[in-house]
Design a protein around this motif. Structure first.
Motif, PDB file in Angstrom:
ATOM      1  N   MET A  33      -4.131   2.111  -2.006  1.00 17.89           N
ATOM      2  CA  MET A  33      -4.476   2.490  -0.898  1.00 17.89           C
ATOM      3  C   MET A  33      -6.306   2.538  -1.359  1.00 17.89           C
ATOM      4  N   SER A  34      -7.195   2.985  -0.291  1.00 20.31           N
ATOM      5  CA  SER A  34      -8.196   2.664  -0.578  1.00 20.31           C
ATOM      6  C   SER A  34      -9.273   3.478   0.535  1.00 20.31           C
ATOM      7  N   SER A  55      -2.654   6.591 -10.295  1.00 17.83           N
ATOM      8  CA  SER A  55      -3.585   6.714 -10.819  1.00 17.83           C
ATOM      9  C   SER A  55      -4.633   6.194 -10.308  1.00 17.83           C
ATOM     10  N   THR A  56      -5.619   7.111 -10.555  1.00 21.63           N
ATOM     11  CA  THR A  56      -6.797   7.119  -9.322  1.00 21.63           C
ATOM     12  C   THR A  56      -8.253   6.290  -9.763  1.00 21.63           C
ATOM     13  N   TYR A  57      -9.141   5.554  -9.051  1.00 18.04           N
ATOM     14  CA  TYR A  57     -10.289   5.685  -9.539  1.00 18.04           C
ATOM     15  C   TYR A  57     -11.423   5.555  -8.119  1.00 18.04           C
ATOM     16  N   TYR A  58     -12.791   5.858  -9.154  1.00 17.95           N
ATOM     17  CA  TYR A  58     -13.720   6.314  -8.093  1.00 17.95           C
ATOM     18  C   TYR A  58     -15.202   5.294  -8.116  1.00 17.95           C
ATOM     19  N   CYS A  94     -10.008   4.856   6.101  1.00 18.65           N
ATOM     20  CA  CYS A  94      -8.574   4.123   5.491  1.00 18.65           C
ATOM     21  C   CYS A  94      -8.825   2.993   5.068  1.00 18.65           C
ATOM     22  N   VAL A  95      -8.442   1.883   3.861  1.00 23.95           N
ATOM     23  CA  VAL A  95      -8.134   0.624   4.190  1.00 23.95           C
ATOM     24  C   VAL A  95      -7.122   0.520   3.143  1.00 23.95           C
ATOM     25  N   VAL A 100      -1.647  -6.058  -3.916  1.00 26.50           N
ATOM     26  CA  VAL A 100      -1.820  -4.666  -4.591  1.00 26.50           C
ATOM     27  C   VAL A 100      -2.803  -4.291  -5.011  1.00 26.50           C
ATOM     28  N   ASP A 101      -2.747  -5.240  -6.331  1.00 24.23           N
ATOM     29  CA  ASP A 101      -2.860  -4.062  -7.569  1.00 24.23           C
ATOM     30  C   ASP A 101      -5.146  -4.450  -7.276  1.00 24.23           C
ATOM     31  N   ARG A 102      -5.837  -4.442  -6.291  1.00 23.28           N
ATOM     32  CA  ARG A 102      -6.930  -4.777  -6.071  1.00 23.28           C
ATOM     33  C   ARG A 102      -8.075  -3.573  -5.295  1.00 23.28           C
TER      34      ARG A 102
END
Length: 120
Positions: A33-34, A55-58, A94-95, A100-102
């Motif tokens: 989710m992003s 795991s999180t990314y910013y 929220c998108v 799934v991995d992009r």
């Protein structure tokens, strides 16, 4: 599929807000989710993403100030926003990523958006 955001509002610079996104209609625990945002007159900007393993990314613009998290038992993803700046003013979405991995996009489902305004 439904994504419903909440938690936006007006906050002073330096303040905090927590956005929530309640998901339904798909297997949330298996989905990345992003959060993305769109400021007035600007294009869509990816803000943060979280994978099914947590795991999180910013984006660089929010790193160290925003925290994304998820509660699979509640089918909900959160965005804790601290040290808010006027430049963070935008509609936040929220998108769900198509692939799934992009987590940076493209997206196949969007919430209705929630307005965040940072102003004194």
């Amino acid at each position: 599929v439904q994504l419903v955001e909440s938690g936006g509002g007006l906050v002073q610079p330096g303040g905090s807000l927590r956005l929530s996104c309640a998901a339904s209609g798909f297997t949330f625990s298996s989905s990345a989710m992003s959060w993305a945002r769109q400021a007035p007159g600007k294009g869509l900007e990816w803000v943060s993403g979280i994978y099914s393993d947590g795991s999180t990314y910013y984006a660089d613009s929010v790193k160290g100030r925003f925290t994304i998290s998820r509660d699979n038992a509640k089918n909900t993803v959160y965005l804790q926003m601290n040290s808010l700046e006027p430049e963070d003013t935008a509609v936040y979405y929220c998108v769900r990523p198509v692939v799934v991995d992009r987590i940076r996009g493209p997206y196949d489902y969007w919430g209705q958006g929630t307005q965040v305004t940072v102003s004194s």
